[in-house]
Motif scaffolding. Structure first.
Motif, PDB file in Angstrom:
ATOM      1  N   LYS A  85       0.783  -1.122   0.043  1.00 31.60           N
ATOM      2  CA  LYS A  85       0.104   0.104  -0.056  1.00 31.60           C
ATOM      3  C   LYS A  85       0.953   1.103  -0.122  1.00 31.60           C
ATOM      4  N   SER A  86       2.250   1.163   0.355  1.00 34.43           N
ATOM      5  CA  SER A  86       2.788   2.559   0.549  1.00 34.43           C
ATOM      6  C   SER A  86       3.695   2.413  -0.649  1.00 34.43           C
ATOM      7  N   GLY A  87       3.536   1.480  -1.636  1.00 32.20           N
ATOM      8  CA  GLY A  87       4.351   1.627  -2.974  1.00 32.20           C
ATOM      9  C   GLY A  87       5.702   0.813  -2.930  1.00 32.20           C
ATOM     10  N   GLU A  88       6.118   0.343  -1.980  1.00 33.08           N
ATOM     11  CA  GLU A  88       7.314  -0.575  -1.897  1.00 33.08           C
ATOM     12  C   GLU A  88       7.061  -2.001  -2.613  1.00 33.08           C
ATOM     13  N   ILE A  89       8.052  -2.582  -3.167  1.00 30.93           N
ATOM     14  CA  ILE A  89       7.971  -3.889  -3.473  1.00 30.93           C
ATOM     15  C   ILE A  89       8.478  -4.696  -2.392  1.00 30.93           C
ATOM     16  N   VAL A  90       7.437  -5.765  -2.077  1.00 29.16           N
ATOM     17  CA  VAL A  90       7.762  -6.746  -1.129  1.00 29.16           C
ATOM     18  C   VAL A  90       7.873  -8.173  -1.844  1.00 29.16           C
ATOM     19  N   ALA A  91       8.975  -8.693  -1.361  1.00 24.60           N
ATOM     20  CA  ALA A  91       9.022 -10.151  -2.041  1.00 24.60           C
ATOM     21  C   ALA A  91       9.450 -11.055  -0.825  1.00 24.60           C
ATOM     22  N   THR A  92       9.166 -12.370  -0.845  1.00 19.97           N
ATOM     23  CA  THR A  92       9.601 -13.417  -0.084  1.00 19.97           C
ATOM     24  C   THR A  92      10.067 -14.730  -0.863  1.00 19.97           C
ATOM     25  N   ALA A  93      11.261 -14.943  -0.760  1.00 22.39           N
ATOM     26  CA  ALA A  93      11.962 -16.091  -1.299  1.00 22.39           C
ATOM     27  C   ALA A  93      12.439 -17.137  -0.629  1.00 22.39           C
ATOM     28  N   PHE A  94      12.711 -18.444  -0.946  1.00 28.48           N
ATOM     29  CA  PHE A  94      13.347 -19.375  -0.206  1.00 28.48           C
ATOM     30  C   PHE A  94      14.319 -20.195  -1.004  1.00 28.48           C
ATOM     31  N   ASN A  95      15.335 -20.419  -0.339  1.00 28.01           N
ATOM     32  CA  ASN A  95      16.208 -21.483  -0.791  1.00 28.01           C
ATOM     33  C   ASN A  95      16.726 -22.299  -0.030  1.00 28.01           C
ATOM     34  N   PHE A  96      17.696 -23.403  -0.418  1.00 23.22           N
ATOM     35  CA  PHE A  96      18.064 -24.255   0.550  1.00 23.22           C
ATOM     36  C   PHE A  96      19.540 -24.073   0.740  1.00 23.22           C
ATOM     37  N   ASN A  97      20.202 -24.389   2.072  1.00 24.95           N
ATOM     38  CA  ASN A  97      21.608 -24.206   2.511  1.00 24.95           C
ATOM     39  C   ASN A  97      22.129 -25.564   2.591  1.00 24.95           C
ATOM     40  N   PHE A  98      23.496 -25.841   2.088  1.00 25.31           N
ATOM     41  CA  PHE A  98      23.857 -27.148   2.133  1.00 25.31           C
ATOM     42  C   PHE A  98      25.147 -26.685   2.908  1.00 25.31           C
ATOM     43  N   PRO A  99      25.513 -27.937   3.931  1.00 23.70           N
ATOM     44  CA  PRO A  99      26.758 -27.828   4.580  1.00 23.70           C
ATOM     45  C   PRO A  99      27.948 -28.177   3.805  1.00 23.70           C
ATOM     46  N   ALA A 100      29.151 -27.696   4.499  1.00 23.13           N
ATOM     47  CA  ALA A 100      30.411 -28.159   3.605  1.00 23.13           C
ATOM     48  C   ALA A 100      30.525 -29.667   3.635  1.00 23.13           C
ATOM     49  N   PRO A 101      31.166 -29.993   2.484  1.00 23.57           N
ATOM     50  CA  PRO A 101      31.239 -31.421   2.438  1.00 23.57           C
ATOM     51  C   PRO A 101      31.862 -32.224   3.740  1.00 23.57           C
ATOM     52  N   ASP A 102      32.819 -31.520   4.344  1.00 22.56           N
ATOM     53  CA  ASP A 102      33.257 -32.491   5.631  1.00 22.56           C
ATOM     54  C   ASP A 102      32.505 -32.073   6.857  1.00 22.56           C
ATOM     55  N   SER A 103      31.201 -31.404   6.630  1.00 18.96           N
ATOM     56  CA  SER A 103      30.429 -31.284   7.826  1.00 18.96           C
ATOM     57  C   SER A 103      29.535 -32.024   8.246  1.00 18.96           C
ATOM     58  N   THR A 104      29.150 -32.331   9.325  1.00 21.32           N
ATOM     59  CA  THR A 104      28.188 -33.074   9.678  1.00 21.32           C
ATOM     60  C   THR A 104      26.614 -32.320  10.245  1.00 21.32           C
ATOM     61  N   ALA A 105      26.840 -31.201   9.623  1.00 22.67           N
ATOM     62  CA  ALA A 105      25.469 -30.416   9.856  1.00 22.67           C
ATOM     63  C   ALA A 105      24.412 -30.732   8.727  1.00 22.67           C
ATOM     64  N   SER A 106      23.116 -30.379   8.932  1.00 24.77           N
ATOM     65  CA  SER A 106      22.032 -30.766   8.222  1.00 24.77           C
ATOM     66  C   SER A 106      21.764 -29.657   6.978  1.00 24.77           C
TER      67      SER A 106
END
Length: 166
Positions: A85-106
């Motif tokens: 309503k105030s003339g701003e563009i608003v957006a929401t986007a999603f992506n996926f983050n991958f752990p480093a190859p030697d990490s045990t993170a999810s």
């Protein structure tokens, strides 16, 4: 099906009748005033939003300010946008983050929320986006879900609409 061209002066009316040119923009992104890279965003006439970032291949070779992130291994972002309503563009986007190859993170889900303005005279945009990360099993649309430590990360940007010279 045949592709149809869209005239360069095509405008999309949304929200409070603000005019905004749909298209693709190349951005310069900053964290605390330091340049961290380039981002390309595309806003489609039907309200879809796409983003790709120069840092998403990891931390090697990226600007010094971008090397402070623990891991820059993430996918392109996809989401939606509108003019508020105030003339701003608003957006929401999603992506996926991958752990480093030697990490045990999810793997995690990232949510980026954008707010920016468009200058129709210069065909430029300027604004901010915030990134929050979530456990892959959690709903990133739920405002009560906890986010990653130290988040949200807030970035500023400026950008120019991409056009084709004939």
């Amino acid at each position: 099906m045949t592709a149809q061209s869209v005239k360069d002066s095509t405008f999309l009316q949304q929200g409070d009748n603000s005019k905004f040119v749909v298209g693709t923009y190349i951005l310069s992104t900053f964290l605390n005033g330091d340049f961290i890279g380039r981002r390309v965003i595309t806003l489609t006439q039907d309200g879809n939003f796409f983003a790709i970032d120069s840092n998403q291949g990891g931390t090697k070779g990226v600007p010094v300010a971008a090397q402070s992130f623990p891991n820059n291994r993430f996918t392109d972002g996809q989401g939606v946008w509108k003019v508020n309503k105030s003339g701003e563009i608003v957006a929401t986007a999603f992506n996926f983050n991958f752990p480093a190859p030697d990490s045990t993170a999810s793997v995690t889900t990232a949510r980026a929320d954008y707010r920016f303005t468009f200058d129709s005279t210069t065909q430029t945009v300027e604004g901010k986006f915030e990134i929050r990360t979530f456990d892959l099993t959690k709903n990133p649309l739920d405002k009560n879900e906890p986010v990653g430590e130290g988040e949200p990360f807030t970035f500023s940007f400026t950008g120019q609409r991409v056009t084709v010279d004939e």
